[in-house]
Design a protein around this motif. Structure first.
Motif, PDB file in Angstrom:
ATOM      1  N   THR A  21       6.019   6.178   5.516  1.00 20.25           N
ATOM      2  CA  THR A  21       5.501   6.329   4.155  1.00 20.25           C
ATOM      3  C   THR A  21       6.403   7.232   3.323  1.00 20.25           C
ATOM      4  OG1 THR A  21       3.239   6.038   4.972  1.00 20.25           O
ATOM      5  CG2 THR A  21       3.495   6.953   2.768  1.00 20.25           C
ATOM      6  N   THR A  64      -3.578   8.600  -1.167  1.00 15.83           N
ATOM      7  CA  THR A  64      -3.941   7.533  -0.251  1.00 15.83           C
ATOM      8  C   THR A  64      -4.292   6.270  -1.025  1.00 15.83           C
ATOM      9  OG1 THR A  64      -5.363   6.986   1.642  1.00 15.83           O
ATOM     10  CG2 THR A  64      -6.368   8.252  -0.168  1.00 15.83           C
ATOM     11  N   ASP A  65      -4.690   5.222  -0.288  1.00 15.91           N
ATOM     12  CA  ASP A  65      -4.977   3.942  -0.929  1.00 15.91           C
ATOM     13  C   ASP A  65      -6.434   3.519  -0.773  1.00 15.91           C
ATOM     14  OD1 ASP A  65      -4.621   3.616   1.835  1.00 15.91           O
ATOM     15  OD2 ASP A  65      -4.092   1.507   1.624  1.00 15.91           O
ATOM     16  N   GLU A  75       0.828  -1.203   0.000  1.00 13.37           N
ATOM     17  CA  GLU A  75       0.000   0.000   0.000  1.00 13.37           C
ATOM     18  C   GLU A  75       0.865   1.257   0.000  1.00 13.37           C
ATOM     19  OE1 GLU A  75      -0.348  -2.604   1.866  1.00 13.37           O
ATOM     20  OE2 GLU A  75      -2.429  -3.302   1.801  1.00 13.37           O
ATOM     21  N   LYS A  76       1.923   1.252   0.810  1.00 16.81           N
ATOM     22  CA  LYS A  76       2.788   2.422   0.897  1.00 16.81           C
ATOM     23  C   LYS A  76       3.583   2.619  -0.397  1.00 16.81           C
ATOM     24  CE  LYS A  76       3.083   2.443   5.921  1.00 16.81           C
ATOM     25  NZ  LYS A  76       3.911   2.281   7.136  1.00 16.81           N
ATOM     26  N   ASP A 107      -1.927   6.310   4.347  1.00 18.25           N
ATOM     27  CA  ASP A 107      -2.800   5.178   4.056  1.00 18.25           C
ATOM     28  C   ASP A 107      -4.142   5.376   4.750  1.00 18.25           C
ATOM     29  OD1 ASP A 107      -2.909   3.442   6.710  1.00 18.25           O
ATOM     30  OD2 ASP A 107      -0.815   4.056   6.460  1.00 18.25           O
TER      31      ASP A 107
END
Length: 277
Positions: free
Chosen positions: A109, A237-238, A84-85, A214
């Motif tokens: 991050t 963001t995710d 994700e990061k 995130d």
């Protein structure tokens, strides 16, 4: 006098241990490979050998020196949500162009962001993060400046008035910051008051404030306001922000960039009349 076990460590192994020490005791294997200018596979082989000798400990995607006081932070932050990061970091990188002047702050991050920024060239990078310096210094023509101040080993960064005054000498195309929490009412929040103070001092020196966070940060809490919502220009963001946060970003005129598993980035721009509502 060198210990017998040290004689079994090859030259490259000693180099890896030195890199870990310079990075504060722990790092992602990708970052170690960048600093050593070798492949990640070479790093993994070296780490496996050093781990057998009790020199290092391995965690998913990274390594830390045996007995390092920073190990808990690494395994608790840098190791979490690597996919994700990485997607978020690629999203941030897509907003930056060659030759820009940027500030990148301390954080897990933003460490991923720094690794992605290696694809760009001729950047002027100011940072209080040791990890960012290690990733970008002397690479692709970029100039990197480490803000001075008191160094926190646990956070791999420098803080305090000296770091703030040095960083304020520059005018930035973009301020790239992480977050411990994001609040629709208060904005970007941090656990470290010194980190929050440094970020607040720099928001007026940047054309854009890019927040890399995130989606777990949308329900998290932290005590210090690092950046009010009206100063945020971009959130990368995710996942979808909850409605209250999405509305706050819209009112602030901030763009939201949502990264997907496929690598696609969806950008949501604020409504033209959002600020007047």
């Amino acid at each position: 006098m060198m210990k017998d076990t040290d004689t079994k460590v090859p030259h490259r192994g000693h180099e890896l241990l030195d890199v870990l020490a310079r990075l504060g005791g722990s790092a992602r294997n990708g970052q170690i490979a960048q600093v050593m200018d070798v492949s990640e596979e070479t790093v993994r082989r070296l780490v496996k050998s050093l781990a057998k000798q009790g020199k290092v400990e391995r965690v998913h995607g990274g390594t830390y020196l045996r007995g390092s006081q920073d190990a808990p932070m690494y395994s608790g932050a840098l190791e979490q949500l690597p996919k994700e990061k990485t997607r978020i970091a690629k999203g941030v990188m897509s907003l930056i162009q060659d030759g820009m002047a940027i500030f990148v702050n301390v954080g897990s991050t933003t460490t991923y962001v720094a690794e992605q920024l290696r694809e760009l060239k001729d950047l002027i990078v100011v940072t209080n993060s040791i990890s960012v310096v290690a990733a970008l210094a002397d690479h692709n023509g970029s100039r990197v400046f480490l803000a001075g101040g008191e160094v926190s080993r646990a956070e791999r960064g420098s803080f305090g008035r000296a770091a703030e005054e040095f960083s304020k000498q520059f005018s930035y195309d973009a301020l790239i910051i992480g977050a411990d929490a994001v609040s629709p009412d208060l904005g970007v929040l941090a656990n470290n008051p010194r980190e929050a103070e440094l970020t607040r001092a720099l928001t007026g020196h940047a054309q854009r404030v890019i927040v890399a966070a995130d989606c777990r940060k949308f329900t998290a809490t932290a005590p210090c306001v690092a950046c009010p919502m009206d100063k945020v220009t971009d959130l990368v963001t995710d996942g979808d922000p909850p409605d209250p946060l999405a509305e706050a970003l819209n009112r602030a005129g901030a763009r939201t960039h949502i990264t997907s598993k496929s690598g696609r980035i969806t950008t949501r721009t604020p409504l033209p009349d959002a600020a007047e509502q």
